[in-house]
Design an enzyme around this catalytic site. Structure first.
Site, PDB file in Angstrom:
ATOM      1  N   LYS A  47       0.822  -1.221   0.000  1.00 58.53           N
ATOM      2  CA  LYS A  47       0.000   0.000   0.000  1.00 58.53           C
ATOM      3  C   LYS A  47       0.853   1.267   0.000  1.00 58.53           C
ATOM      4  CE  LYS A  47      -2.382  -0.643   3.551  1.00 58.53           C
ATOM      5  NZ  LYS A  47      -3.186  -0.313   4.726  1.00 58.53           N
TER       6      LYS A  47
ATOM      7  N   ARG B 294      11.311  -4.461  12.443  1.00 61.08           N
ATOM      8  CA  ARG B 294       9.979  -4.433  13.030  1.00 61.08           C
ATOM      9  C   ARG B 294       9.660  -5.817  13.582  1.00 61.08           C
ATOM     10  NH1 ARG B 294       5.665  -1.359   9.236  1.00 61.08           N
ATOM     11  NH2 ARG B 294       4.316  -2.594  10.588  1.00 61.08           N
TER      12      ARG B 294
ATOM     13  N   ARG C 193      -2.622 -10.874  12.299  1.00 56.97           N
ATOM     14  CA  ARG C 193      -2.944  -9.586  11.671  1.00 56.97           C
ATOM     15  C   ARG C 193      -3.789  -9.802  10.417  1.00 56.97           C
ATOM     16  NH1 ARG C 193       2.974  -7.776  11.238  1.00 56.97           N
ATOM     17  NH2 ARG C 193       2.397  -5.918  10.042  1.00 56.97           N
TER      18      ARG C 193
END
Ligand code: 5GP
Ligand code: MG
Length: 368
Positions: free
Chosen positions: A192, A312, A324
């Site tokens: 995205k 991360r 998720r």
């Protein structure tokens, strides 16, 4: 699409179409004037290109001169026509043909008629390459018209937008500001962020990542940031109104954008409804919701790969990633339905090279 100053213009009349119109006017005029040597008078600045091409196509002897008038400022005509350079020429008894690039309201034409009335010419004819019948407010006869066009602002082939665009060999039309507001969906790792960066450049959009907006407001301790923090500190969810108020501030800060990419919001149907209400209060709406689809197993590989270098922690644990994804599926399913009912939902294959995916997204957007 081209950009001049702050505005966007789309192709409207090709160089070939212009060429045909110029040829047509030259041929007709030559037939009507015959052997007499006319004086063509171009109206500067706009008609310099038309006048130049026109006399090359005019098959007989002729003279050419110019006057300089001005009536336009920005993208609309004004009543105030000023004569900046007059005719330096004895026109008594001559056939004079005015060469205009465009006749809009007719104010300039009125001034031309006033100026040439005093010159005791044999006859005055008016030729214009472009004519906007819907804008024309006067009664003067226009003898030769290259092309009638709708009442839209154009540039190119001599015509400018605040001095830019005169050099273009074809004509462009002002792109009316219908906004491209997009909601972007995609699982973590679907690309995205990468795609939003391309789209905002290409379409002059502002990317509003809700997460970033939150962090910005809290870090800078804006009134809304403090309000949001007060909920978070109490362990409560931030109410949708607070989030909407933050988005509103972002939208208002970027009024020159051609649209917005909403990323990370809405996450629930209630938020989607709130977004619709907010946008319609600004005479805006969601143009399309695009979901970047990709197979879970491929995304997991991508994320694990990214986790190796990004640091991360949530990208290194496959179980957490799957959680998720589950959360995403659960939350977005009703949203997809919400936008499907509005006929605004588009799904784009997110597997492929970055360029391929950008192309697929552009195909959706260009179709809106
Ligand atoms: P009018 O006096 O007929 O309203 O406008 C004539 C002048 O306004 C033209 O000579 C031209 O300079 C400008 N004009 C009118 N319409 C347009 C347009 O669509 N684009 C541009 N660039 N100039 C225009
Ligand atoms: Mg002009």
């Amino acid at each position: 699409m081209i950009k001049l100053h702050d505005k966007y213009f789309k192709p409207f009349i090709t160089a070939t179409q212009i060429d045909e119109a110029v040829t047509r006017i030259a041929t007709q005029l030559a037939e009507d004037i015959g052997d007499e040597i006319p004086v063509f008078v171009g109206v500067l600045n706009g008609s310099f290109m038309f006048a130049s091409d026109f006399v090359k196509k005019y098959p007989n002897r002729c003279e050419i001169s110019f006057v300089k008038l001005a009536s336009y400022s920005g993208t609309s005509s004004t009543e105030n026509v000023k004569q900046l350079i007059g005719v330096d020429y004895d026109l008594e008894g001559r056939t004079v043909v005015i060469l205009e690039d465009i006749i809009d309201t007719g104010n300039t034409l009125q001034e031309i008629n006033r100026i040439f009335k005093e010159k005791k010419v044999k006859q005055l004819k008016i030729a214009t390459l472009f004519f906007k019948p819907e804008a024309y407010k006067k009664q003067y006869t226009i003898d030769y018209i290259g092309m009638e066009i709708p009442n839209k602002f154009i540039v190119g082939y001599g015509l400018d937008y605040d001095q830019l665009g005169r050099d273009l060999p074809e004509v462009y039309q002002l792109k009316e500001d219908h906004m491209i507001n997009l909601v972007l969906f995609g699982k973590p790792g679907a690309g995205k962020g990468t795609q939003a960066t391309f789209l905002k450049e290409k379409y002059n959009l502002k990317h509003i990542s809700t997460g970033d907006v939150f962090r910005y407001n809290m870090k800078n301790e804006t009134a809304l940031g403090k309000l949001a923090k007060s909920f978070i500190d109490r362990g409560d969810l931030v109410p949708d109104e607070v989030t909407i108020d933050m988005l509103q501030a972002e939208v208002e800060k970027n009024s020159e954008a051609n649209g917005f990419i909403f990323d990370g919001f809405p996450r629930t149907t209630a938020q989607a409804e709130a977004l619709d209400i907010f946008l319609s209060s600004k005479k805006m709406e969601v143009a399309a919701t695009i979901a970047l689809e990709a197979d879970d197993e491929i995304l997991i590989q991508r994320l694990l790969e990214r986790g190796k270098t990004s640091g991360r922690a949530d990208d290194t644990d496959e179980v957490k990633i799957r959680n998720r994804f589950d959360e995403y599926n659960e939350k977005t399913a009703p949203l997809m339905e919400y936008y499907q009912r509005q006929g605004k939902f588009h799904s784009v294959n997110g597997i492929g090279s970055i360029e391929e995916i950008t192309e697929r997204l552009c195909a959706v957007i260009n179709n809106l």
